[in-house]
Write a protein that holds these residues in place. Structure first.
Motif, PDB file in Angstrom:
ATOM      1  N   VAL A   1       0.831  -1.212   0.000  1.00 25.66           N
ATOM      2  CA  VAL A   1       0.000   0.000   0.000  1.00 25.66           C
ATOM      3  C   VAL A   1       0.866   1.262   0.000  1.00 25.66           C
ATOM      4  O   VAL A   1       0.705   2.144  -0.850  1.00 25.66           O
ATOM      5  N   ASP A   2       1.795   1.353   0.949  1.00 24.51           N
ATOM      6  CA  ASP A   2       2.597   2.572   1.103  1.00 24.51           C
ATOM      7  C   ASP A   2       3.770   2.616   0.123  1.00 24.51           C
ATOM      8  O   ASP A   2       4.286   3.689  -0.187  1.00 24.51           O
ATOM      9  N   GLY A   3       4.192   1.446  -0.345  1.00 22.57           N
ATOM     10  CA  GLY A   3       5.293   1.371  -1.299  1.00 22.57           C
ATOM     11  C   GLY A   3       4.790   1.210  -2.714  1.00 22.57           C
ATOM     12  O   GLY A   3       4.687   2.161  -3.481  1.00 22.57           O
ATOM     13  N   HIS A   4       4.451  -0.031  -3.053  1.00 26.84           N
ATOM     14  CA  HIS A   4       4.133  -0.426  -4.418  1.00 26.84           C
ATOM     15  C   HIS A   4       2.983   0.388  -5.038  1.00 26.84           C
ATOM     16  O   HIS A   4       3.144   1.005  -6.090  1.00 26.84           O
ATOM     17  N   MET A   5       1.826   0.397  -4.386  1.00 33.90           N
ATOM     18  CA  MET A   5       0.667   1.098  -4.942  1.00 33.90           C
ATOM     19  C   MET A   5       0.877   2.609  -4.954  1.00 33.90           C
ATOM     20  O   MET A   5       0.453   3.301  -5.886  1.00 33.90           O
ATOM     21  N   ALA A   6       1.532   3.128  -3.924  1.00 32.70           N
ATOM     22  CA  ALA A   6       1.768   4.569  -3.848  1.00 32.70           C
ATOM     23  C   ALA A   6       2.638   5.023  -5.017  1.00 32.70           C
ATOM     24  O   ALA A   6       2.377   6.066  -5.636  1.00 32.70           O
ATOM     25  N   VAL A   7       3.667   4.238  -5.345  1.00 30.65           N
ATOM     26  CA  VAL A   7       4.551   4.565  -6.468  1.00 30.65           C
ATOM     27  C   VAL A   7       3.775   4.481  -7.786  1.00 30.65           C
ATOM     28  O   VAL A   7       3.899   5.342  -8.655  1.00 30.65           O
ATOM     29  N   GLU A   8       2.946   3.454  -7.906  1.00 26.29           N
ATOM     30  CA  GLU A   8       2.163   3.315  -9.142  1.00 26.29           C
ATOM     31  C   GLU A   8       1.200   4.487  -9.313  1.00 26.29           C
ATOM     32  O   GLU A   8       1.111   5.074 -10.398  1.00 26.29           O
ATOM     33  N   GLU A   9       0.497   4.825  -8.242  1.00 20.51           N
ATOM     34  CA  GLU A   9      -0.542   5.851  -8.355  1.00 20.51           C
ATOM     35  C   GLU A   9       0.038   7.256  -8.490  1.00 20.51           C
ATOM     36  O   GLU A   9      -0.535   8.106  -9.173  1.00 20.51           O
ATOM     37  N   SER A  10       1.183   7.510  -7.856  1.00 25.62           N
ATOM     38  CA  SER A  10       1.751   8.864  -7.905  1.00 25.62           C
ATOM     39  C   SER A  10       2.624   9.074  -9.139  1.00 25.62           C
ATOM     40  O   SER A  10       2.725  10.186  -9.645  1.00 25.62           O
ATOM     41  N   THR A  11       3.249   8.023  -9.638  1.00 24.25           N
ATOM     42  CA  THR A  11       4.262   8.176 -10.687  1.00 24.25           C
ATOM     43  C   THR A  11       3.986   7.355 -11.936  1.00 24.25           C
ATOM     44  O   THR A  11       3.978   7.878 -13.045  1.00 24.25           O
TER      45      THR A  11
END
Length: 153
Positions: A47-57
Motif C-alpha cells: 500500500v505505502d510502497g508499491h501502490m503509492a509509487v504506481e498511483e503517484s508516478t
C-alpha cells in the motif's frame, strides 16, 4: 546501473506474494503475532510502497504516454487498488480476531485479484514505463528498492 523499472516492479510483486504466503502459513499454524507482523509488513510494502509509487508516478506517466487509451486500464488498476486496500484491512481484522476461516476466504479472494491485477500490470503497463518516465523509472525504482531494503532490515 539499476535494473529496469519493469523488472523491479515485477520482482516486488513476487516479494509481496511471498510475504502474503508466509502470513497465511503463520495463520494456518495459529502463530497469530507472527501472522499479524507479516501481514503488516506486506500491507506496508504494497500500500505505502508499491501502490503509492504506481498511483503517484507510474500510472500518470503511462496516461501521458498513451493518452485516452490508457484511461480504461489505469482506472481498472486504481479500482483494483481500492478493493485490495479494503480486503487488507479485513484480513488484519480476521488476524486480530484469530479467525482463520474468514482469513482464508479473504486470502483466496485477494490472491485471485492480485494474480489478474499483477498480470495486467506486467503485460500492459510495465513494459511501456521505461520509455514513458523521463528518468526511465529511476526514482520510482529507488523508492521500491528502499521499501524492500527496509522490510529486510
Amino acid at each position: 546501473m539499476m535494473e529496469p523499472i519493469d523488472q523491479i516492479m515485477q520482482h516486488d510483486h513476487e516479494r509481496l506474494d511471498q510475504l502474503l504466503e508466509q502470513g497465511a502459513e503463520a495463520v494456518s499454524q495459529g502463530a497469530w503475532p507472527e501472522a499479524a507482523h507479516l501481514l503488516e509488513t506486506f500491507r506496508h510494502g504494497i500500500v505505502d510502497g508499491h501502490m503509492a509509487v504506481e498511483e503517484s508516478t507510474l500510472f500518470p506517466a503511462f496516461e501521458r504516454q498513451k493518452g485516452d487509451e490508457a484511461q480504461s486500464l489505469t482506472a481498472l488498476l486504481r479500482k483494483g487498488h481500492q478493493d485490495l486496500r479494503i480486503f487488507f484491512e479485513e484480513m488484519a481484522e480476521a488476524i486480530q480476531e484469530q479467525d482463520a476461516e474468514t482469513f482464508d476466504d479473504l486470502l483466496s479472494t485477494v490472491q485471485t485479484i492480485l494474480k489478474q491485477h499483477d498480470a495486467k500490470e506486467e503485460n500492459e503497463l510495465y513494459p511501456i514505463l521505461a520509455t514513458a518516465l523521463t528518468d526511465h523509472g529511476e526514482a520510482a525504482g529507488r523508492r521500491i528498492l528502499d521499501f524492500e531494503a527496509e522490510a529486510e532490515s
